[in-house]
Design a protein around this motif. Structure first.
Motif, mmCIF file in Angstrom:
data_model
loop_
_atom_site.group_PDB
_atom_site.id
_atom_site.type_symbol
_atom_site.label_atom_id
_atom_site.label_comp_id
_atom_site.label_asym_id
_atom_site.label_seq_id
_atom_site.Cartn_x
_atom_site.Cartn_y
_atom_site.Cartn_z
ATOM 1 N N ILE A 9 0.852 -1.182 0.000
ATOM 2 C CA ILE A 9 0.000 0.000 0.000
ATOM 3 C C ILE A 9 0.889 1.235 0.000
ATOM 4 C CG2 ILE A 9 -1.785 1.315 1.224
ATOM 5 C CD1 ILE A 9 -2.805 -1.323 2.393
ATOM 6 N N LEU A 10 0.592 2.125 -0.944
ATOM 7 C CA LEU A 10 1.287 3.400 -1.051
ATOM 8 C C LEU A 10 0.344 4.522 -0.646
ATOM 9 C CD1 LEU A 10 2.884 3.054 -4.621
ATOM 10 C CD2 LEU A 10 3.907 2.431 -2.422
ATOM 11 N N THR A 11 0.921 5.640 -0.259
ATOM 12 C CA THR A 11 0.140 6.839 0.030
ATOM 13 C C THR A 11 0.880 8.051 -0.511
ATOM 14 O OG1 THR A 11 -1.129 7.991 1.743
ATOM 15 C CG2 THR A 11 1.114 7.306 2.328
ATOM 16 N N ASN A 12 0.242 9.210 -0.416
ATOM 17 C CA ASN A 12 0.903 10.446 -0.823
ATOM 18 C C ASN A 12 1.515 11.123 0.401
ATOM 19 O OD1 ASN A 12 -1.446 11.318 0.405
ATOM 20 N ND2 ASN A 12 -2.126 12.562 -1.298
ATOM 21 N N LYS A 13 2.172 12.238 0.184
ATOM 22 C CA LYS A 13 2.888 12.925 1.268
ATOM 23 C C LYS A 13 1.977 13.280 2.434
ATOM 24 C CE LYS A 13 6.002 16.774 2.123
ATOM 25 N NZ LYS A 13 6.671 17.945 1.548
ATOM 26 N N ASN A 14 0.736 13.684 2.124
ATOM 27 C CA ASN A 14 -0.199 14.085 3.177
ATOM 28 C C ASN A 14 -1.066 12.941 3.696
ATOM 29 O OD1 ASN A 14 0.637 16.801 3.112
ATOM 30 N ND2 ASN A 14 -0.629 17.147 1.309
ATOM 31 N N LYS A 15 -0.836 11.746 3.156
ATOM 32 C CA LYS A 15 -1.538 10.533 3.597
ATOM 33 C C LYS A 15 -3.049 10.622 3.393
ATOM 34 C CE LYS A 15 2.183 10.021 6.888
ATOM 35 N NZ LYS A 15 2.603 10.141 8.263
ATOM 36 N N THR A 16 -3.460 11.256 2.297
ATOM 37 C CA THR A 16 -4.884 11.436 2.025
ATOM 38 C C THR A 16 -5.430 10.429 1.022
ATOM 39 O OG1 THR A 16 -4.354 13.085 0.331
ATOM 40 C CG2 THR A 16 -4.843 13.903 2.555
ATOM 41 N N VAL A 17 -4.547 9.703 0.338
ATOM 42 C CA VAL A 17 -4.941 8.737 -0.690
ATOM 43 C C VAL A 17 -4.142 7.459 -0.467
ATOM 44 C CG1 VAL A 17 -4.974 8.289 -3.173
ATOM 45 C CG2 VAL A 17 -5.371 10.592 -2.335
ATOM 46 N N VAL A 18 -4.747 6.305 -0.732
ATOM 47 C CA VAL A 18 -3.996 5.048 -0.676
ATOM 48 C C VAL A 18 -4.159 4.288 -1.983
ATOM 49 C CG1 VAL A 18 -4.025 4.797 1.840
ATOM 50 C CG2 VAL A 18 -5.864 3.790 0.478
ATOM 51 N N TYR A 19 -3.116 3.553 -2.335
ATOM 52 C CA TYR A 19 -3.098 2.723 -3.539
ATOM 53 C C TYR A 19 -2.609 1.349 -3.140
ATOM 54 C CZ TYR A 19 -1.472 0.701 -7.904
ATOM 55 O OH TYR A 19 -1.257 -0.149 -8.966
ATOM 56 N N THR A 20 -3.299 0.310 -3.568
ATOM 57 C CA THR A 20 -2.910 -1.068 -3.271
ATOM 58 C C THR A 20 -2.442 -1.740 -4.549
ATOM 59 O OG1 THR A 20 -4.598 -1.156 -1.547
ATOM 60 C CG2 THR A 20 -3.678 -3.255 -2.275
ATOM 61 N N ILE A 71 -8.237 -6.422 -0.408
ATOM 62 C CA ILE A 71 -7.955 -5.105 0.181
ATOM 63 C C ILE A 71 -8.546 -3.989 -0.677
ATOM 64 C CG2 ILE A 71 -6.114 -3.473 0.767
ATOM 65 C CD1 ILE A 71 -4.407 -5.956 1.556
ATOM 66 N N LYS A 72 -8.433 -4.108 -1.995
ATOM 67 C CA LYS A 72 -8.986 -3.075 -2.876
ATOM 68 C C LYS A 72 -10.490 -2.909 -2.698
ATOM 69 C CE LYS A 72 -5.592 -2.665 -6.512
ATOM 70 N NZ LYS A 72 -5.388 -2.538 -7.952
ATOM 71 N N GLY A 73 -11.164 -3.963 -2.257
ATOM 72 C CA GLY A 73 -12.606 -3.903 -2.043
ATOM 73 C C GLY A 73 -13.011 -3.314 -0.704
ATOM 74 N N TRP A 74 -12.059 -3.057 0.144
ATOM 75 C CA TRP A 74 -12.342 -2.542 1.482
ATOM 76 C C TRP A 74 -12.623 -1.045 1.463
ATOM 77 C CZ3 TRP A 74 -7.865 -4.862 4.895
ATOM 78 C CH2 TRP A 74 -8.051 -6.244 5.024
ATOM 79 N N THR A 75 -13.248 -0.584 2.544
ATOM 80 C CA THR A 75 -13.423 0.852 2.757
ATOM 81 C C THR A 75 -12.072 1.454 3.168
ATOM 82 O OG1 THR A 75 -13.884 0.610 5.120
ATOM 83 C CG2 THR A 75 -15.786 0.503 3.597
ATOM 84 N N ARG A 76 -11.990 2.748 3.060
ATOM 85 C CA ARG A 76 -10.757 3.441 3.464
ATOM 86 C C ARG A 76 -10.493 3.226 4.953
ATOM 87 N NH1 ARG A 76 -7.124 7.791 2.174
ATOM 88 N NH2 ARG A 76 -5.665 7.611 3.903
ATOM 89 N N VAL A 77 -11.525 3.227 5.750
ATOM 90 C CA VAL A 77 -11.371 3.025 7.198
ATOM 91 C C VAL A 77 -10.722 1.675 7.481
ATOM 92 C CG1 VAL A 77 -12.644 2.725 9.374
ATOM 93 C CG2 VAL A 77 -13.257 4.575 7.808
ATOM 94 N N LYS A 78 -11.169 0.643 6.787
ATOM 95 C CA LYS A 78 -10.614 -0.696 6.995
ATOM 96 C C LYS A 78 -9.169 -0.769 6.496
ATOM 97 C CE LYS A 78 -11.877 -5.543 6.625
ATOM 98 N NZ LYS A 78 -12.898 -6.509 6.195
ATOM 99 N N LYS A 79 -8.862 -0.115 5.383
ATOM 100 C CA LYS A 79 -7.474 -0.066 4.884
ATOM 101 C C LYS A 79 -6.580 0.652 5.886
ATOM 102 C CE LYS A 79 -8.886 -0.040 0.052
ATOM 103 N NZ LYS A 79 -8.973 0.743 -1.185
ATOM 104 N N ASN A 80 -7.060 1.759 6.428
ATOM 105 C CA ASN A 80 -6.289 2.488 7.442
ATOM 106 C C ASN A 80 -5.992 1.596 8.641
ATOM 107 O OD1 ASN A 80 -6.536 4.708 5.792
ATOM 108 N ND2 ASN A 80 -7.821 5.895 7.198
#
Length: 100
Positions: A9-20, A71-80
């Protein structure tokens, strides 16, 4: 013979987006996302997702792909929550992967 496949899982500098994603070479894939040759990784380029915050290793590609899809099917809360099980501070782990 042992193989290594990674779900990451990657994120951006501000941790506002995630990529799996999934790969068999985490170091090379991280560099590919950063360099983004031929705009292959449009999502990560658009949102500047270059920072590794989570990964899991698998021996079989089928298991890694299955996990990536899950994981891609999860909500952002669950990924976090998943990220925070191993990396509660969302520390950028790229330097841990790159070989000197």
């Amino acid at each position: 013979m042992s193989h290594n496949y990674f779900v990451y899982i990657l994120t951006n500098k501000n941790k506002t987006v995630v990529y799996t994603g999934v790969t068999n070479d985490l170091e090379v894939r991280l560099k590919q996302h950063l360099e983004n040759v031929n705009n292959k990784y449009a999502f990560t380029k658009k949102y500047n997702c270059y920072y590794l915050v989570f990964f899991e290793r698998y021996q079989y590609i089928e298991h890694a792909i299955e996990r990536e899809k899950e994981i891609k099917g999860w909500t952002r809360v669950k990924k976090n929550a998943l990220i925070e099980t191993e990396n509660p501070d969302w520390r950028f782990m790229n330097s841990d992967i790159y070989e000197e």
